[in-house]
Write an enzyme that holds these catalytic residues in place. Structure first.
Site: not given
Ligand code: F6P
Length: 568
Positions: A345, A389, A474, A338-339, A409
């Site tokens: 975050n 990122r 991501h 991941r970045h 992402e």
């Molecule tokens: O929180 C970081 C991230 O990359 C968000 O940008 C993204 O929406 C999320 O994780 C995805 O994870 P989850 O599907 O568990 O919400």
């Protein structure tokens, strides 16, 4: 005994009943249509063919023999007596009788073509691998199964050698593969039947693809398998041929390393044994010959270098053909990360296009140091998303870079930029629905995990043939990518743990991948939110937020001081 087994397998009972009714209709129809047959017999008589009556009789005989063979291959596998014959020492007489019976049937059929029956292009598909050992069949089977599962099919590999091992406490030697070893042949035939039986059950249970990973090197074996189309399945043979000596050598080395047969043998013994096993198989091998066999097949040469198809139609088959023609099975090492930690975050916000936090920048430097060290030995390439990122994270790695939109992402639509707490506050119902089915849930004006899987298809297809690629991505996207290579269950994908500041190294290992998690010593927040127990839309806010990971509410100016910078 026979009755008992028929009762427990009611569909076979119905199948037999159907065959009987069908034969009766054909018989009645045949008697009725003598006139039409007469015309045909006039045409054929000139070519020295049988009279209409004998053609009809021959057809009925053939049909009966075919029906019998379908019953034979499916029902025989259920008889525990067969297993006893197979396993009992000195059982060769009973076994010979069994073989004679089969030979008579096959003799009666000869190389006749199967009655063509229309089977829906969407019917369940049985794929049977064909080819000598070490031709890459198992690797192809597992890769194909993974690919099909990813594309919404439910596919499973039925590995004949695993069934064989269940009949033998310990693998003895190549001797079991000699054509004149009756007991060995019986065990192998029985194992094949059991694998096919399970494949049939799998398809009958509503799954869409069964891959029978066996050698199927004789025409007789393939004819038996092809007759399963009478049960309403589509049948596709995939013959693996390998003339490339380097490839062959590599496959042989893989077998020696990974096959359970050789785990208790010294290397020299194993090499000698495998060589002799190959010789036994070569003597028995009848490559698929389109002029002698009426089957649909794909021939894959040198693991995808050349792919030829014969009589291949159907929706799943076309997808498979496309996949096989792009396939290259080279040993691979792939890196995923991941970045570095982003400012979003830190704040617990999702989506957006934030820059790296101070700790994220430190991770980028640590990553570059690690990868540049490796890159001095082998060249790398880097794939990032189009978001800042990931580009910032890859910036200091000395390798060609490529920014790919499909790696962006998950688009959280109306929830972009919110924290999970804010989502619960503003859209509690959406938040609960997502928890109920995270894989399929699509953010309003945004995406679902299934959407990401779809847009990732071309990237994954390209990545399957790459070596030494570093993917900087991501959380959600990497869950999907890793899930593909590790053949994860789809419903588990959205909850896979892919932490920040960790390199995930995948190395091909036989037909699977070995996973190494390399954690870099740079602190970061945790962004993984587990599925809460209560996913109801009427749940309390406390219940909805119980698994939300902790985060900062504002960007701390001294964040870097909390890190283990001294260790870098
Ligand atoms: O929180 C970081 C991230 O990359 C968000 O940008 C993204 O929406 C999320 O994780 C995805 O994870 P989850 O599907 O568990 O919400």
């Amino acid at each position: 005994m026979a009755l008992v087994s028929i009762q427990s397998d009611w569909y076979i009972y119905f199948w037999l009943l159907y065959c009987k009714i069908y034969s009766a209709i054909v018989w009645l129809f045949g008697n009725h249509c003598r006139g039409a047959d007469k015309v045909r017999s006039v045409i054929t008589a000139g070519a020295g063919v049988q009279s209409s009556g004998s053609i009809q009789r021959a057809r009925t005989r053939r049909r009966k023999a075919q029906q019998h063979r379908v019953k034979h291959i499916v029902a025989l596998t259920r008889r525990s007596s067969v297993r006893r014959i197979v396993m009992a020492p000195g059982a060769s007489t009973a076994h010979t009788m069994m073989e004679d019976k089969e030979k008579t049937l096959h003799g009666a059929l000869g190389a006749v073509s199967m009655r063509t029956r229309h089977i829906s292009p969407f019917a369940p598909l049985l794929i049977a691998l064909v080819g000598l050992p070490a031709r890459g069949k198992s690797q192809l089977a597992h890769r194909l199964s993974r690919h099909l599962n990813w594309n919404g099919e439910s596919a499973k590999v039925f590995d004949c050698s695993e069934y064989r091992r269940r009949h033998m406490a310990l693998y003895g030697s190549h001797d079991i593969f000699r054509a004149d070893n009756q007991q060995g042949s019986a065990i192998r035939r029985q194992s094949a039947r059991e694998a096919v039986q399970d494949a049939v059950h799998w398809l009958k249970d509503g799954n869409s693809v069964a891959i029978f990973d066996g050698t199927n090197i004789t025409r007789e074996q393939r004819q038996d398998l092809n007759s399963l189309s009478e049960m309403g399945f589509r049948i596709l043979f995939i013959e693996c041929v390998c003339e490339d000596q380097d490839l062959l050598e590599r496959n042989i080395i893989e077998i020696l390393h990974y096959s359970a047969d050789y785990k208790n043998m010294s290397e020299d013994e194993a090499v000698d044994d495998l060589r002799k096993k190959l010789e036994h198989y070569m003597r028995q091998y009848e490559p698929i010959d389109a002029s002698l066999e009426n089957i649909g097949f794909v021939r894959v040469e040198n693991m995808g270098e050349t792919v030829t198809a014969h009589k291949v139609s159907g929706q799943k088959e076309s997808t498979i053909l496309g996949y096989l023609s792009g396939m290259r099975a080279l040993p691979q090492t792939l890196y995923f990360t991941r970045h570095g930690e982003s400012e979003y975050n830190v704040l617990g916000r999702i989506g957006g296009d934030a820059a790296l936090s101070a700790r994220g920048q430190m991770y980028a430097r640590a990553l570059a140091e690690h990868m540049n060290g490796l890159a001095t030995r082998e060249p790398f390439s880097i794939w990032t998303s189009e978001l800042r990122r990931t580009k910032q994270t890859a910036a200091d790695i000395r390798a060609p870079k490529c920014a790919i939109r499909a790696l962006n992402e998950l688009d959280a639509g109306i929830c972009e930029g919110l924290t999970y707490e804010e989502m619960q506050e503003r859209f509690p119902q959406e938040f609960a629905w997502r928890d109920q089915d995270k894989l399929r849930y699509r953010y309003p004006w945004g995406e679902s995990y299934i959407d990401i899987m779809t847009r990732l298809r071309p990237v994954l297809a390209a990545l399957e043939d790459e070596h030494n690629v570093i993917v900087v991505g991501h959380q959600a996207v990497l869950r999907c990518m890793l899930g593909y290579f590790l053949d994860a269950k789809l419903d588990e994908l959205p909850y896979m743990t892919v932490p920040l500041h960790t390199i995930v190294k995948l190395t091909s290992y036989g037909y699977t991948y070995k996973v190494e998690m390399i954690k870099m010593p740079v602190d970061c927040v945790d962004t993984h939110r587990k599925q809460p127990k209560n996913c109801s839309i009427t749940r309390t806010t406390a219940d909805a937020l119980v698994t939300v990971p902790s985060h900062y509410d504002t960007l701390p100016s001294n964040l870097w001081q909390n890190t283990t910078e001294a260790q870098l």
